[in-house]
Each structure stands twice: as C-alpha cells, then as structure tokens.
Scaffold this active site. Structure first.
Site, PDB file in Angstrom:
ATOM      1  CD  GLU A 267      -2.573   1.230   2.666  1.00 40.08           C
ATOM      2  OE1 GLU A 267      -3.578   1.958   2.743  1.00 40.08           O
ATOM      3  OE2 GLU A 267      -2.136   0.554   3.630  1.00 40.08           O
TER       4      GLU A 267
ATOM      5  CE  LYS B  59      -7.423   1.585   3.860  1.00 42.73           C
ATOM      6  NZ  LYS B  59      -6.114   2.036   4.375  1.00 42.73           N
TER       7      LYS B  59
ATOM      8  CB  CYS C 117      -4.454  -1.259   4.641  1.00 42.59           C
ATOM      9  SG  CYS C 117      -3.438  -1.183   6.155  1.00 42.59           S
TER      10      CYS C 117
END
Length: 292
Positions: free
Chosen positions: A36, A109, A151
């Site tokens: 990331e 995300k 994440c």
C-alpha cells in the site's frame, strides 16, 4: 499460477521497485503485488494539506510506468497510489495492470481508518458503493478475477465475503500496518497474530487464496505527535484453507513467491460448503449498525 509479493521499506525508490518486479519475473512470477502507498513514506501519520501534492490522476505517470513494465515483462501487476479523482476528492487506490499493459481496473479503499498515527480520513474519500468503480467488485485479468482490498479492509469479513460472492478467485491485500513503538512486545505480538489470523480466516471462510503485502521498517512522525510507526512486514501468501505457503519477517526487503492452484477452491468448497449453507434469509441484521 505463480504469484509474488514485494515487501519493501519506504526507503526504496521507483528504481528499486522496478528491479524487484524484474526479479519476480525472473523466477517465474505471473502476478506481482506491491504494498500500500509504496511510493512514499506513510504520510498519514499527520494531517498536512501539503501532502495532497503527492496525489496523481489515473491514468498518470505512475500507471504509465506500471503499464510499460507489465507489457514488457508480460506480468499482471497490482500497484497502489494516492489518487486525485477531482478537486477535493482523493482516494487510496489500488490499480491492476494486465499483462498486455492495459489498465484492467482499480479499487478504491472502502474502509478508512482515523486513529493516532493513521489519519487517513483527512486524506482519503471512501470508495463508492455503486457505479463504474464500485467497491467489492473483482477485477478481471488474463489470470482470473482478482479481489483487491486495501489494508483496513482486511479486518472486515463482509468485504472478503462480498468479493467472494462476486466471483473473486483470489483475495489481495496491499497493506501498510505497523506497531506503535511505545507498546510492549507482548502487545505487539498480539496485534501481529490478530492481523495474520483474520486474513487466514478470510481464506478459510471463502475457500480462496490470500496475498497480503506489507511494508517494513521504522518511519518517524513528521509532526512529532507520536513515536512513529514500526511497520511489521510479515507479508504472506496462503492457500484456500488458510495454510501459509510463505511468510516474510519484519526486518528486511523480500520477494515472496508461491504457486497457487486456483482449482483448489472448487475442491475445498465441495467439502466445506459454506456458501451453500449460508442462511441469507436470516442475515438482514447485518445491514444494521448495531442490534440493541
């Protein structure tokens, strides 16, 4: 399919990333995953509007670079960048370049943290639930359907399940996560164990292989409000029953490679038919914030 992930620290630059991708290709990788926001130190440790200058449009210089590499090496590459979508709208975005150099898709995300040292809500707009680039939608490539999540997404079983229900053949988590240096060793170990366990559980519950690619190394907090972050590395690759094929440590750059049999999902789901036995008629409560 032979897959590779590249665990590096923020001290590595584009040339290092390119060399690592070429090394992964040299050992036979067909799919390469980067961590990331690997192009910069983790700037979300503080709230500073100057860091918006790091954002790029898609397509842009970053995706052009990955595109040329993917085409030259005939690889599928999963990269990560700070995306400028429009004035005032920025995303934490993963991009997928297919082996012909084309942009196969992007994932923005969906779950955005906001904690000391991880002030991501200041920078990132959550991905969309609907539309062309809606979240939890696998990306079709020449190697199959990739379920890309990022994440903080990795802690939410709903995200992995929706990717599986949409036909993902593998779950991929570009990640930047680490310890607060002020925590004692026992607490740090509990956090690391929880991180590995939750992702292995996604593999098991959905009968899908998982690739989790983290960074490693210490990064100071430029605002000096916290003690910085010690990124814990420990990137890993699992099979469809959560078995760990390979795992890095927390102290060095590594290129992890493993063979993944996508057909194993079929045989695993025959003996562990979780999707068959789901009580979808009884799960309406999942749409509530809390049931009390």
């Amino acid at each position: 399919m032979k897959v590779a992930l590249i665990q590096q620290s923020c001290q590595h630059h584009q040339a290092d990333n390119e060399a690592a991708i070429q090394q992964a290709k040299a050992v036979g990788a067909e799919l390469v995953v980067l961590s990331e926001l690997h192009r910069h130190p983790y700037f979300c440790q503080t709230e500073n509007a100057e860091y918006f200058e790091l954002a790029q449009a898609i397509p842009g210089l970053y995706t052009q670079w990955l595109s040329s590499l993917a085409k030259k090496l005939q690889l599928v590459i999963v990269g990560s960048l700070f995306e400028r979508r429009a004035a005032g709208i920025y995303h934490n975005t993963a991009v997928v370049l297919d082996s012909d150099g084309s942009l196969a898709g992007r994932y923005r995300k969906m779950h955005i943290p906001d904690d000391p040292g991880f002030y991501e809500k200041f920078y990132f707009t959550p991905g969309d639930a609907l539309g062309k680039y809606m979240g939890f939608n696998p990306i079709q490539t020449s190697l199959g359907k990739l379920g890309i999540l990022i994440c903080w997404d990795q802690w939410f079983p709903e995200a992995a399940r929706l990717m599986a229900l949409a036909g993902a053949e593998i779950l991929i988590y570009p990640t930047a996560i680490g310890w607060n240096p002020g925590d004692d060793r026992a607490e740090q170990q509990r956090q690391l164990d929880a991180w590995v366990t939750i992702q292995r559980s996604h593999a098991i519950a959905n009968a899908l292989p998982v690739i989790s690619c983290n960074r490693y190394g210490f990064e100071p907090d430029s605002s000096h409000a916290t003690q910085g972050i010690q990124f814990w590395g420990n990137s890993f690759i699992t099979g469809s029953q959560g078995e760990i094929f390979t795992q890095a440590d927390n102290e060095q750059a590594e290129i992890l490679c493993s063979e993944i049999d996508l057909q194993a999902t079929e045989s695993t789901r025959r003996i562990w038919p979780y999707l068959r036995d789901r009580r979808i008629d009884a799960y309406t409560g999942l749409k509530a914030r809390y049931l009390s």
